[in-house]
Design a protein around this motif. Structure first.
Motif, mmCIF file in Angstrom:
data_model
loop_
_atom_site.group_PDB
_atom_site.id
_atom_site.type_symbol
_atom_site.label_atom_id
_atom_site.label_comp_id
_atom_site.label_asym_id
_atom_site.label_seq_id
_atom_site.Cartn_x
_atom_site.Cartn_y
_atom_site.Cartn_z
ATOM 1 N N PRO A 38 45.827 32.008 47.369
ATOM 2 C CA PRO A 38 46.744 32.861 48.121
ATOM 3 C C PRO A 38 48.187 32.426 47.861
ATOM 4 O O PRO A 38 48.439 31.278 47.473
ATOM 5 C CB PRO A 38 46.335 32.636 49.583
ATOM 6 C CG PRO A 38 45.597 31.344 49.595
ATOM 7 C CD PRO A 38 44.978 31.175 48.246
ATOM 8 N N PRO A 58 49.054 28.155 52.504
ATOM 9 C CA PRO A 58 49.204 29.599 52.323
ATOM 10 C C PRO A 58 50.304 30.134 53.232
ATOM 11 O O PRO A 58 50.425 29.716 54.389
ATOM 12 C CB PRO A 58 47.835 30.159 52.748
ATOM 13 C CG PRO A 58 46.901 29.000 52.730
ATOM 14 C CD PRO A 58 47.725 27.785 53.035
ATOM 15 N N THR A 60 51.911 32.535 55.765
ATOM 16 C CA THR A 60 51.381 33.410 56.819
ATOM 17 C C THR A 60 52.536 34.128 57.503
ATOM 18 O O THR A 60 53.677 34.057 57.055
ATOM 19 C CB THR A 60 50.556 32.609 57.844
ATOM 20 O OG1 THR A 60 51.390 31.587 58.440
ATOM 21 C CG2 THR A 60 49.352 31.946 57.177
ATOM 22 N N TRP A 108 38.393 42.841 46.329
ATOM 23 C CA TRP A 108 38.433 41.551 47.019
ATOM 24 C C TRP A 108 37.026 41.006 47.200
ATOM 25 O O TRP A 108 36.754 39.843 46.880
ATOM 26 C CB TRP A 108 39.144 41.680 48.374
ATOM 27 C CG TRP A 108 39.322 40.353 49.036
ATOM 28 C CD1 TRP A 108 40.412 39.540 48.969
ATOM 29 C CD2 TRP A 108 38.335 39.633 49.792
ATOM 30 N NE1 TRP A 108 40.179 38.369 49.650
ATOM 31 C CE2 TRP A 108 38.916 38.404 50.158
ATOM 32 C CE3 TRP A 108 37.041 39.909 50.194
ATOM 33 C CZ2 TRP A 108 38.230 37.452 50.909
ATOM 34 C CZ3 TRP A 108 36.349 38.947 50.945
ATOM 35 C CH2 TRP A 108 36.943 37.742 51.303
ATOM 36 N N THR A 154 39.139 31.786 49.122
ATOM 37 C CA THR A 154 38.891 33.187 49.452
ATOM 38 C C THR A 154 38.174 33.303 50.791
ATOM 39 O O THR A 154 38.339 34.297 51.501
ATOM 40 C CB THR A 154 38.073 33.903 48.358
ATOM 41 O OG1 THR A 154 36.919 33.129 48.060
ATOM 42 C CG2 THR A 154 38.883 34.102 47.103
ATOM 43 N N TRP A 159 42.906 34.665 56.338
ATOM 44 C CA TRP A 159 42.487 36.004 55.959
ATOM 45 C C TRP A 159 43.483 36.549 54.931
ATOM 46 O O TRP A 159 44.618 36.051 54.841
ATOM 47 C CB TRP A 159 42.487 36.930 57.167
ATOM 48 C CG TRP A 159 41.546 36.588 58.270
ATOM 49 C CD1 TRP A 159 41.708 35.614 59.216
ATOM 50 C CD2 TRP A 159 40.309 37.230 58.558
ATOM 51 N NE1 TRP A 159 40.638 35.611 60.087
ATOM 52 C CE2 TRP A 159 39.766 36.594 59.716
ATOM 53 C CE3 TRP A 159 39.605 38.288 57.974
ATOM 54 C CZ2 TRP A 159 38.559 36.994 60.278
ATOM 55 C CZ3 TRP A 159 38.399 38.680 58.545
ATOM 56 C CH2 TRP A 159 37.887 38.036 59.673
ATOM 57 N N GLU A 160 43.091 37.601 54.191
ATOM 58 C CA GLU A 160 43.963 38.131 53.135
ATOM 59 C C GLU A 160 44.031 39.651 53.210
ATOM 60 O O GLU A 160 42.993 40.333 53.266
ATOM 61 C CB GLU A 160 43.430 37.675 51.769
ATOM 62 C CG GLU A 160 43.480 36.166 51.628
ATOM 63 C CD GLU A 160 42.762 35.627 50.397
ATOM 64 O OE1 GLU A 160 42.715 34.388 50.243
ATOM 65 O OE2 GLU A 160 42.271 36.436 49.579
ATOM 66 N N PHE A 177 42.168 43.212 56.493
ATOM 67 C CA PHE A 177 42.239 41.901 55.848
ATOM 68 C C PHE A 177 40.854 41.270 55.892
ATOM 69 O O PHE A 177 40.035 41.587 56.742
ATOM 70 C CB PHE A 177 43.328 40.986 56.420
ATOM 71 C CG PHE A 177 43.493 40.986 57.909
ATOM 72 C CD1 PHE A 177 42.749 40.141 58.716
ATOM 73 C CD2 PHE A 177 44.440 41.805 58.515
ATOM 74 C CE1 PHE A 177 42.930 40.119 60.085
ATOM 75 C CE2 PHE A 177 44.628 41.796 59.891
ATOM 76 C CZ PHE A 177 43.866 40.957 60.685
ATOM 77 N N VAL A 208 48.229 36.482 51.934
ATOM 78 C CA VAL A 208 48.092 37.504 50.896
ATOM 79 C C VAL A 208 47.743 36.844 49.566
ATOM 80 O O VAL A 208 48.255 35.773 49.233
ATOM 81 C CB VAL A 208 49.386 38.344 50.771
ATOM 82 C CG1 VAL A 208 50.591 37.468 50.461
ATOM 83 C CG2 VAL A 208 49.236 39.427 49.730
ATOM 84 N N ARG A 209 46.848 37.495 48.831
ATOM 85 C CA ARG A 209 46.495 37.092 47.478
ATOM 86 C C ARG A 209 46.746 38.315 46.600
ATOM 87 O O ARG A 209 46.195 39.389 46.846
ATOM 88 C CB ARG A 209 45.030 36.680 47.406
ATOM 89 C CG ARG A 209 44.594 36.118 46.040
ATOM 90 C CD ARG A 209 43.081 35.863 46.024
ATOM 91 N NE ARG A 209 42.654 34.989 47.090
ATOM 92 C CZ ARG A 209 42.372 33.688 46.953
ATOM 93 N NH1 ARG A 209 42.456 33.120 45.762
ATOM 94 N NH2 ARG A 209 41.981 32.963 47.978
#
Length: 214
Positions: A38, A58, A60, A108, A154, A159-160, A177, A208-209
């Motif tokens: 991410p 990551p 956020t 995803w 992942t 969460w993404e 997400f 986010v990825r």
């Protein structure tokens, strides 16, 4: 800026199931690229010209709309064609653009599973940061085992955001997400886990990825 390392995902298909396991359907995905990690605080800070307190965590507190603009900013930084255009808060995507974008929900899950037919690509305690670890914030990326595509985090950690609406048949503008986060019980951190938020919402366990069309 720190490179955004990408994994090449081959075209293929997989059975996708919802969290309750009551509905399964086959998804077919074209070849694409997706981030190995991410987006980190360091990468976000360098892009926006702000200091980073925890470089390898990551990033956020990124709303869906901000994630869309981040994709465009990354594209411009790399000299690529931005994917998204805006009319107020109405977002349109250009399928021909070569820049960064959010993954679709099908992409995803396909990338996350990496060929696995189970709800996780390995023992959750080994691949994901969850509430069982007793952490109160996201952890540095890459500290748990990757999936077979070489993608880290992942499942769990954060969460993404994905491109898709949370409920395509409903009236809400919420976006989905995926994957579970650091504050979720291990049983809820799985390839089928999904939540949603309004495009302006931001959370301390959602990041986010990025992806790219090949």
């Amino acid at each position: 800026m720190s490179d955004v390392e990408m994994a090449s995902i081959p075209a293929g298909r997989v059975l996708r199931g919802d969290l309750r396991g009551a509905e399964r359907r086959e998804i077919v995905v074209d070849a694409f690229e997706i981030g190995v990690y991410p987006i980190t605080e360091e990468q976000l800070a360098e892009l926006l010209g702000i200091p980073s307190r925890h470089p390898r965590r990551p990033a956020t507190q990124i709303s869906w709309l901000r994630a869309i603009r981040l994709c465009n900013a990354l594209s411009e930084w790399e000299g690529l064609d931005p994917v998204y255009s805006f009319d107020g808060e109405v977002v349109e995507g250009d399928a021909e653009a070569d820049g960064f974008r959010l993954p679709t929900e099908d992409e995803w899950e396909y990338a996350c599973r990496a060929g696995s037919v189970s709800s996780a690509y390995g023992p959750v305690r080994e691949v994901a940061w969850t509430a069982a670890d007793g952490v109160g914030h996201p952890s540095d990326v890459g500290a748990r085992l990757p999936n077979l595509h070489g993608m880290f985090d992942t499942l769990g950690n954060v969460w993404e955001w994905c491109m898709d609406p949370f409920d395509a048949d409903g009236d809400s503008d919420a976006r989905v997400f995926r994957g579970g986060g650091w504050s979720d019980a291990p049983a809820l951190v799985r390839a089928t886990a999904r939540r949603g938020g309004r495009p302006r919402d931001a959370f301390d366990d959602v990041g986010v990825r990025v992806a790219r069309t090949r």
